[in-house]
Design a protein around this motif. Structure first.
Motif, short mmCIF file in Angstrom:
data_model
loop_
_atom_site.label_atom_id
_atom_site.label_comp_id
_atom_site.label_asym_id
_atom_site.label_seq_id
_atom_site.Cartn_x
_atom_site.Cartn_y
_atom_site.Cartn_z
N PRO A 1 0.58 -3.32 -0.87
CA PRO A 1 -0.51 -2.43 -0.44
C PRO A 1 -1.71 -3.16 0.17
O PRO A 1 -2.52 -2.54 0.87
CB PRO A 1 -0.94 -1.73 -1.75
N GLN A 2 -1.84 -4.47 -0.10
CA GLN A 2 -3.00 -5.21 0.39
C GLN A 2 -2.77 -5.85 1.75
O GLN A 2 -3.73 -6.02 2.52
CB GLN A 2 -3.38 -6.31 -0.62
N ALA B 1 -3.96 -3.91 4.94
CA ALA B 1 -5.41 -3.72 4.97
C ALA B 1 -6.12 -5.02 5.32
O ALA B 1 -7.04 -5.04 6.15
CB ALA B 1 -5.89 -3.20 3.61
N SER C 1 -4.72 -3.78 -8.43
CA SER C 1 -4.37 -3.75 -7.01
C SER C 1 -3.17 -2.85 -6.75
O SER C 1 -2.97 -2.40 -5.62
CB SER C 1 -4.08 -5.16 -6.50
N ARG D 1 -4.75 1.36 -8.19
CA ARG D 1 -5.57 2.06 -7.18
C ARG D 1 -5.72 1.12 -5.99
O ARG D 1 -6.78 0.51 -5.79
CB ARG D 1 -6.94 2.43 -7.73
N ASP E 1 -6.10 1.46 -2.76
CA ASP E 1 -7.14 1.71 -1.75
C ASP E 1 -8.51 1.24 -2.25
O ASP E 1 -9.30 0.68 -1.48
CB ASP E 1 -7.20 3.21 -1.41
N GLU E 2 -8.77 1.45 -3.52
CA GLU E 2 -10.07 1.05 -4.07
C GLU E 2 -10.19 -0.47 -4.13
O GLU E 2 -11.24 -1.04 -3.80
CB GLU E 2 -10.25 1.65 -5.47
N ASN F 1 -8.49 -2.57 -2.21
CA ASN F 1 -8.57 -3.03 -0.82
C ASN F 1 -10.01 -2.99 -0.32
O ASN F 1 -10.50 -3.94 0.30
CB ASN F 1 -7.69 -2.17 0.08
N ALA F 2 -10.69 -1.89 -0.58
CA ALA F 2 -12.08 -1.76 -0.15
C ALA F 2 -12.96 -2.82 -0.83
O ALA F 2 -13.85 -3.40 -0.20
CB ALA F 2 -12.60 -0.36 -0.46
#
Length: 253
Positions: free
Chosen positions: A29-30, A33, A233, A236, A238-239, A241-242
């Motif tokens: 997921p990372q 991004a 990671s 969540r 997306d959180e 990543n931000a």
């Protein structure tokens, strides 16, 4: 031995070091991004995980990472490490502080930490299951303990696949004379800005480690997440990543 790895994107290098519950696939997921934000993302499998076999003889994991970065022409790098990957990141940053521009440590382990009663109980349960040949039970135990409540079922299944593969690789290599070479890290040598992330649904060891490190690292910030377990990671993405994208541009030069 070269560590199995992949590289995505271009720009300042970011190295992702996986938890010992997972392999480099935990960062799926990372990668998009970070690469999409202008980073060259490097992730590797440590010995006995993913695509990296258990080596015979003495093997220096931190030096292997240094060699991989040399091969890729990455003189300086930001490192994101999860759990056991964080422990390795701390060792690397202590041995080669000039090569590390930033450290993001997610529920990091720490060499020399005295385990809590909860962590000791987990280790004993896992060992008993593996000695009984119950790999499925050991995998399920790891998913139960290490994956927080915010994770989706597909994430739990993803961790289950990675953990089972690690057990299978390591059990198959039980007779390989692997001797990991490790250096006791000195956090005071680390010069990089450091973000320490912990979760309320994790075992207490990892918050204690972060508090300890926050008092010893020259440039650190501790962020405790009330929703997170041990693998934020993945829980969540997306959180996180931000969070990483906010931290890395300000620290990564």
């Amino acid at each position: 031995m070269t560590l199995a790895h992949d590289v995505t994107g271009s720009g300042p290098a970011v190295l992702l070091l996986h938890s010992t519950v997972c392999d480099r696939r935990m960062w799926d997921p990372q990668v998009p991004a970070l690469a999409g934000a202008g980073h060259r993302v490097v992730r590797c499998d440590m010995p006995g995980y993913g695509g990296t076999p258990v080596p015979a003889g003495r093997f220096d994991e931190a030096a292997a990472i240094a060699g991989l970065l040399d091969d890729l022409g990455a003189d300086r790098v930001a490192i994101v490490g999860a759990s056991g990957g964080g422990r390795l990141a701390i060792e690397f940053a202590s041995r080669w502080p000039d090569r590390v521009t930033a450290l993001a440590l997610l529920c990091t382990a720490l060499r020399g930490h005295e385990p809590s009663a909860e962590l000791q109980a987990f280790d004993e349960r896992e060992e008993a299951l593996l000695e009984a040949g119950d790999i499925t039970g050991a995998v399920d135990l790891n998913v139960e303990v290490w994956v927080g409540p915010e994770a989706e079922d597909k994430t739990r299944d993803h961790v289950r696949v990675m953990q089972r593969h690690a057990f299978e690789v390591q059990i198959a290599a039980e007779n390989v004379p692997y001797e990991p070479f490790r250096v006791e890290p000195d956090p005071a040598r680390i010069t990089a800005p450091t973000l320490l992330v912990t979760g309320s649904h994790d075992l207490p060891d990892f918050r204690d480690i972060a508090i300890h490190l926050d008092g010893r690292l020259p440039q650190s910030r501790h962020l405790h997440l009330d929703w997170a377990g041990h693998l934020p990671s993945l829980e969540r993405p997306d959180e996180i990543n931000a969070l990483l994208l906010d931290f890395l541009p300000s620290a990564h030069r």
